[in-house]
Design an enzyme around this catalytic site. Structure first.
Site, mmCIF file in Angstrom:
data_model
loop_
_atom_site.group_PDB
_atom_site.id
_atom_site.type_symbol
_atom_site.label_atom_id
_atom_site.label_comp_id
_atom_site.label_asym_id
_atom_site.label_seq_id
_atom_site.Cartn_x
_atom_site.Cartn_y
_atom_site.Cartn_z
ATOM 1 N N CYS A 406 0.837 -1.196 0.000
ATOM 2 C CA CYS A 406 0.000 0.000 0.000
ATOM 3 C C CYS A 406 0.881 1.257 0.000
ATOM 4 C CB CYS A 406 -0.961 -0.028 1.182
ATOM 5 S SG CYS A 406 -2.310 1.166 1.055
ATOM 6 N N HIS A 567 -3.544 -5.147 0.255
ATOM 7 C CA HIS A 567 -2.980 -5.674 1.502
ATOM 8 C C HIS A 567 -3.077 -7.198 1.488
ATOM 9 C CE1 HIS A 567 -2.525 -1.942 3.995
ATOM 10 N NE2 HIS A 567 -3.409 -1.489 3.123
ATOM 11 N N GLU A 569 -1.706 -9.346 3.223
ATOM 12 C CA GLU A 569 -1.647 -9.965 4.564
ATOM 13 C C GLU A 569 -3.027 -10.309 5.103
ATOM 14 O OE1 GLU A 569 -1.292 -5.425 5.286
ATOM 15 O OE2 GLU A 569 -0.568 -6.912 3.842
#
Length: 614
Positions: A406, A567, A569
């Site tokens: 990001c 993102h 994750e």
């Protein structure tokens, strides 16, 4: 069949580990073939976690539907391989808003609206409704819902929720509700003290709840005398006192609970044997459990350590980057390596720090220069930006594996424009809205006036471009083009079954693959500067479906220099690491070629993985 509920509450102190214990209980339940869902209750007044300071509350976790929720929901998704919704996170602000809106619409027929029964009934109705939402690949109603009550029992703000949960126990019926209370056993002068837990259980009972299991957080295993004392004074059997002592990693907690006979207790109290569990789910659960045990054993036996330098703004509280840390852990376990994260405040790398604190400055640069990989995660605001830019430049010039998430991708763009494209005043509009060359701009559809829930949020598609044939990231994604990690196959792709029974798709050369990952941002790369960057060698190999929004950048002739606007994750799983994190860590560990050759499934010395553990 009525839904069963498992409540996890906490006492003595906050941050005691309720989320990990709740997730671990879910793993045990899944291991016997049950369909599990989770709900987190947060007693704070905020509507959601979107505007909360990460240094106070930890990270804001984002769901498929764009919900900005408590970080514990990330634990649930990672451990249980489920996909939750914004409704699975209840806050005081959200439930009060719900009740007030109903009152304004006349739903209470002119009655005096009160905490009891109207608010407490609304909480129960909410829980029962959300508990029935399918959250896994079966598409069926869950068998059991794990409810985590945030904070500590006795807090003023949690009182209405405790009353609602007391009523829910009665509403759910006999053998359909189990309460696990997590408490602390401090050690003073080498003696395990039980008084705090005795007082905590007294508070819980005073509030109307009666714990079936007491999970005791402690530094060392409980002594038998401690267990017997707790059982006597807390009015439970000794086998209902569970020791959750310190272990090498949180992934060992399910094993710790299983070894203490928790599954038989769950079966007995909740009458789980009466549930109709399909044989395929029983087999799947057994496979999950065996894989989990192998995974933790592999982690314990790993010898080689890989140092990853995380250059961020909120490093003083590691939970600010909880999902990032967990994604790196998942990747390290897949690669059969130990992970060491160097938490580096980006301001320490800036020129100003060299003057104000030269020791800190030189120590920070030493840590950066000796790391095997550099990761710049997301964040907001101008503090520390120049330090991040210097870190990205070091990684690019010195051929050190780099992953920008990001803001980290935007940092890579600013650095490249300044250093390679000759745009010395390249800047982000977020840092300087009067800058002449804004290579990062505010997204036009995002409000500049309202702050809550107005960003580009949730699951979004990214299309790999025709110029992405060289991409290592695409090579890792493509063999894994399944719904794991949020990847969505295109209609023009061919489908094959892998040796593990996974469904994989191969895209044709003329139709690059489409992936889907979760987003949370309000700034983007200025498309006016994209041709200039391409001319100088920085290619955007992934864009949104319109082809106008930059999603992925990757440098040629570099071990791993990747930036992603999304993102990844948020979709990493214990048994299925995020692809960008896996590629980055493998490059830092020197085993990227091996990972790519094996299709991101497993590498030498690591456990064989299943699709998100299923």
């Amino acid at each position: 069949m009525a839904t069963k509920y498992l409540l996890v509450s906490g006492g003595v102190i906050s941050g005691i580990g309720k989320g990990v214990i709740a997730s671990s209980l879910g793993v045990l339940l899944k291991s016997i073939g049950l369909k599990v869902t989770s709900i987190k209750i947060d007693p704070y007044m905020n509507i959601d976690a979107g505007l909360m300071n990460p240094l106070e509350h930890g990270e804001c976790f984002v769901l498929d539907d764009g919900g900005e929720v408590d970080l514990d929901l990330g634990n649930y998704e990672r451990y249980l391989n489920i996909t939750l919704t914004r409704e699975h996170n209840i806050t005081t602000g959200k439930i009060y808003q719900h009740v007030i809106e109903r009152e304004r619409k006349g739903r209470y027929l002119g009655k005096t609206v009160q905490i009891v029964p109207h608010l407490t009934d609304a909480v129960q109705d909410w829980i029962q409704k959300v508990a029935a939402i399918p959250v896994d690949s079966t598409g069926e109603k869950p068998d059991i819902c794990i409810i985590e009550l945030g904070g500590t029992v006795g807090d003023i703000e949690s009182a209405p929720f405790i009353e609602a949960l007391r009523c829910l126990r009665r509403r759910a019926g006999q053998n359909n509700f189990l309460h696990c209370h997590v408490s602390l056993i401090p050690v003073i002068n080498d003696e395990q003290k039980t008084k705090p837990t005795q007082a905590a259980i007294k508070d819980v009972r005073h509030a109307g709840l009666s714990p079936d299991i007491i999970a005791c957080r402690c530094s060392l295993p409980l002594l038998k005398s401690t267990t017997d004392k707790l059982a006597m004074y807390c009015q439970v059997e000794p086998e209902q006192v569970i020791a959750v002592h310190d272990v090498p990693s949180t992934y060992h907690v399910p094993l710790l609970l299983e070894r203490q006979g928790l599954i038989p207790i769950l079966r007995e109290v909740l009458r789980l044997d009466a549930l109709p569990i399909l044989p395929p789910l029983v087999r799947s659960g057994a496979e999950i459990w065996e894989t989990w045990k192998t995974l933790t054993d592999t982690q314990d036996r790993a010898r080689e350590t890989v140092k990853i330098c995380l250059v961020g703004k909120y490093v003083s509280l590691h939970d600010s980057y909880l999902s990032v840390r967990k994604s790196l852990e998942h990747a390290s376990m897949r690669c059969g390596r130990k992970l060491e994260i160097i938490w580096l405040d980006s301001t320490d790398l800036e020129v100003a720090t060299e003057t104000t604190s030269p020791v800190t400055y030189h120590q920070a640069w030493h840590q950066l220069c000796t790391a095997s990989g550099i990761l710049v995660p997301g964040g907001f605001g101008h503090r520390g930006i120049e330090g991040m830019i210097r870190a990205a430049k070091w990684a690019r010039e010195k051929k050190v594996p780099y992953l920008g998430i990001c803001l980290g991708m935007q940092i890579a763009v600013i650095e490249f424009c300044r250093t390679i494209c000759g745009i010395e005043d390249a800047q982000s509009e977020e840092m300087d809205d009067s800058a002449k060359n804004k290579v990062i701009i505010h997204m036009p559809e995002v409000s500049k006036e309202t702050m809550g829930a107005v960003m580009r949020l949730g699951l979004r598609n990214t299309v790999f471009q025709k110029n992405s044939g060289f991409s290592k990231l695409r090579d890792l994604y493509e063999p894994e083009t399944t719904q794991a990690n949020g990847v969505l196959p295109e209609s023009n792709t061919s489908t094959t079954a892998t040796a593990d029974g996974e469904v994989a798709t191969k895209s044709s050369p003329s139709h690059p693959p489409v992936i889907s990952e979760r987003h949370r941002h309000k700034y983007e790369v200025n498309p006016e500067f994209v041709p200039t960057m391409a001319t100088h060698g920085l290619e955007f190999i992934g864009k949104d479906e319109s082809g106008e929004r930059m999603e992925i950048l990757e440098l040629r002739d570099h071990p791993w220099y990747v930036g992603v606007q999304y993102h990844p994750e948020y979709l990493s799983r214990v048994l299925r690491p995020s692809i960008p994190y896996l590629g980055f860590f493998a490059a830092a560990a020197g085993c990227l070629e091996e990972v790519m050759a094996k299709g991101a499934k497993t590498v030498k010395g690591a456990t064989k993985g299943l699709v998100n553990g299923v």
